[in-house]
Structure formats: structure tokens, C-alpha cells
Design a protein around this motif. Sequence first.
Motif, PDB file in Angstrom:
ATOM      1  N   ASP A  87       0.803  -1.226   0.000  1.00 18.32           N
ATOM      2  CA  ASP A  87       0.000   0.000   0.000  1.00 18.32           C
ATOM      3  C   ASP A  87       0.837   1.279   0.000  1.00 18.32           C
ATOM      4  OD1 ASP A  87      -2.387  -1.418  -0.013  1.00 18.32           O
ATOM      5  OD2 ASP A  87      -2.460  -1.536   2.171  1.00 18.32           O
ATOM      6  N   SER A  88       2.151   1.155   0.001  1.00 19.89           N
ATOM      7  CA  SER A  88       3.016   2.340   0.060  1.00 19.89           C
ATOM      8  C   SER A  88       3.297   2.904  -1.326  1.00 19.89           C
ATOM      9  CB  SER A  88       4.347   2.005   0.735  1.00 19.89           C
ATOM     10  OG  SER A  88       4.148   1.609   2.067  1.00 19.89           O
ATOM     11  N   SER A  89       3.297   4.229  -1.416  1.00 23.70           N
ATOM     12  CA  SER A  89       3.766   4.953  -2.584  1.00 23.70           C
ATOM     13  C   SER A  89       5.181   5.407  -2.273  1.00 23.70           C
ATOM     14  CB  SER A  89       2.886   6.171  -2.851  1.00 23.70           C
ATOM     15  OG  SER A  89       1.567   5.769  -3.138  1.00 23.70           O
ATOM     16  N   GLY A  90       5.887   5.939  -3.252  1.00 24.65           N
ATOM     17  CA  GLY A  90       7.242   6.334  -2.925  1.00 24.65           C
ATOM     18  C   GLY A  90       7.907   7.257  -3.910  1.00 24.65           C
ATOM     19  N   VAL A  91       9.101   7.687  -3.496  1.00 27.68           N
ATOM     20  CA  VAL A  91       9.992   8.520  -4.283  1.00 27.68           C
ATOM     21  C   VAL A  91      11.373   7.917  -4.103  1.00 27.68           C
ATOM     22  CG1 VAL A  91      10.997  10.824  -4.529  1.00 27.68           C
ATOM     23  CG2 VAL A  91       8.611  10.586  -3.802  1.00 27.68           C
ATOM     24  N   MET A  92      12.119   7.769  -5.200  1.00 26.91           N
ATOM     25  CA  MET A  92      13.493   7.280  -5.075  1.00 26.91           C
ATOM     26  C   MET A  92      14.409   8.062  -5.998  1.00 26.91           C
ATOM     27  SD  MET A  92      13.700   3.680  -7.220  1.00 26.91           S
ATOM     28  CE  MET A  92      15.466   3.701  -7.351  1.00 26.91           C
ATOM     29  N   THR A  93      15.677   8.136  -5.612  1.00 26.30           N
ATOM     30  CA  THR A  93      16.689   8.765  -6.450  1.00 26.30           C
ATOM     31  C   THR A  93      18.019   8.071  -6.228  1.00 26.30           C
ATOM     32  OG1 THR A  93      17.591  10.873  -7.179  1.00 26.30           O
ATOM     33  CG2 THR A  93      17.413  10.558  -4.815  1.00 26.30           C
ATOM     34  N   VAL A  94      18.855   8.100  -7.228  1.00 18.20           N
ATOM     35  CA  VAL A  94      20.209   7.565  -7.145  1.00 18.20           C
ATOM     36  C   VAL A  94      21.140   8.715  -6.797  1.00 18.20           C
ATOM     37  CG1 VAL A  94      22.082   6.474  -8.450  1.00 18.20           C
ATOM     38  CG2 VAL A  94      19.718   5.710  -8.773  1.00 18.20           C
TER      39      VAL A  94
END
Length: 175
Positions: A87-94
Motif C-alpha cells: 500500500d506504500s507509494s514512494g519517491v526514489m533517487t540515485v
Amino acid sequence: MSDVSIAGDPLAFPHLARTDLPGHPTTVAGYARLVREIAADRDRWAPLVRYDALTRWYARLETGPGYEVWLLSWLPGQSSGFHDHGDSSGVMTVVQGELVERSLTHAGEGARTLKPGGMGVPPAGGWGRVFSSGYLHEVVNATLEPAVSIHLYSPGLTEMNQYGAVVPELEPEQS
């Protein structure tokens, strides 16, 4: 089980209890801004980076009401496998190195290379990924150099469904 029983008391670790924020983010734009700020603050996350030859290494960087931020390190060849975040949404970056993300959507399979922005600071656009709950993807370090990424999950990550070699049929989108 609670987060405290799994990860310990966040207040016991100074890097988890930020006091310099005017308020916790509550929107996708706010989460993306927080990830960019953390990514730009190399002194904050770089001392925490570790590499593990057997699996991706990770450490929780921050928690707040309705979100948590993780630091992950990847040696060459390490992969998350196809998974979703429940149920989690997210943001990711390298923030160091390069990762390849393969995704499965109703439009088919896609792949993109994720790299840090100029001088290690992600630019305002195109610097990472924003994803919704149920998003199905795999992240892999397909290079010969280690990589480091920062991930924010909202709500905090409580499940990560692994799909191995068998990826579920995606239901057609309803119009």
C-alpha cells in the motif's frame, strides 16, 4: 510488530530525529523535495553507506508521520527482484553510481537508467522516480561500480511483495 520493535527507537539515533524541518511533508511534491534535500546533503548519508557482498544493504535515514526514508547500497549485479511496495507509494533517487529500473505496467514492460544529477545533486526534474502503491518494478545495479540510492515510502514500508521469476498478470485498466 511495531516499527519500534523492528528498527528500534528512532529517537535513539540522532540522524533519524531531524529538528530543522518547518513541518513534515504530506504531498508528493513535499516528499520529492525532502528526498532532494537529503540527497544533496552528502555529509548526512555518506558516512552511513555500507556494502554487503550477499545482499543490498540498507539503513533508515528518517521517519516522520506517515513516511520513512531509506538509504540503500548496491554492489554490481545486486537486484531487488520484481516486487511491489504493498500500500506504500514512494519517491526514489540515485545519489551515487547508476541503477536500471525495469517496470511492468498496463502499457507493457519498460526500462530506464537512473543516475545522479549534476555534481551529485538531483536536478528539479528527471532525477528519480515517483511511484504509486502497487507499482511493480525491479531495480538492479547492472554496472561494474557500486551504487547508492535514497527511497521514501508513504506510508512507511510494511510489506514488499516479491514476485521472483513469475510476474502476475496485470488486470486491464478500467475506463
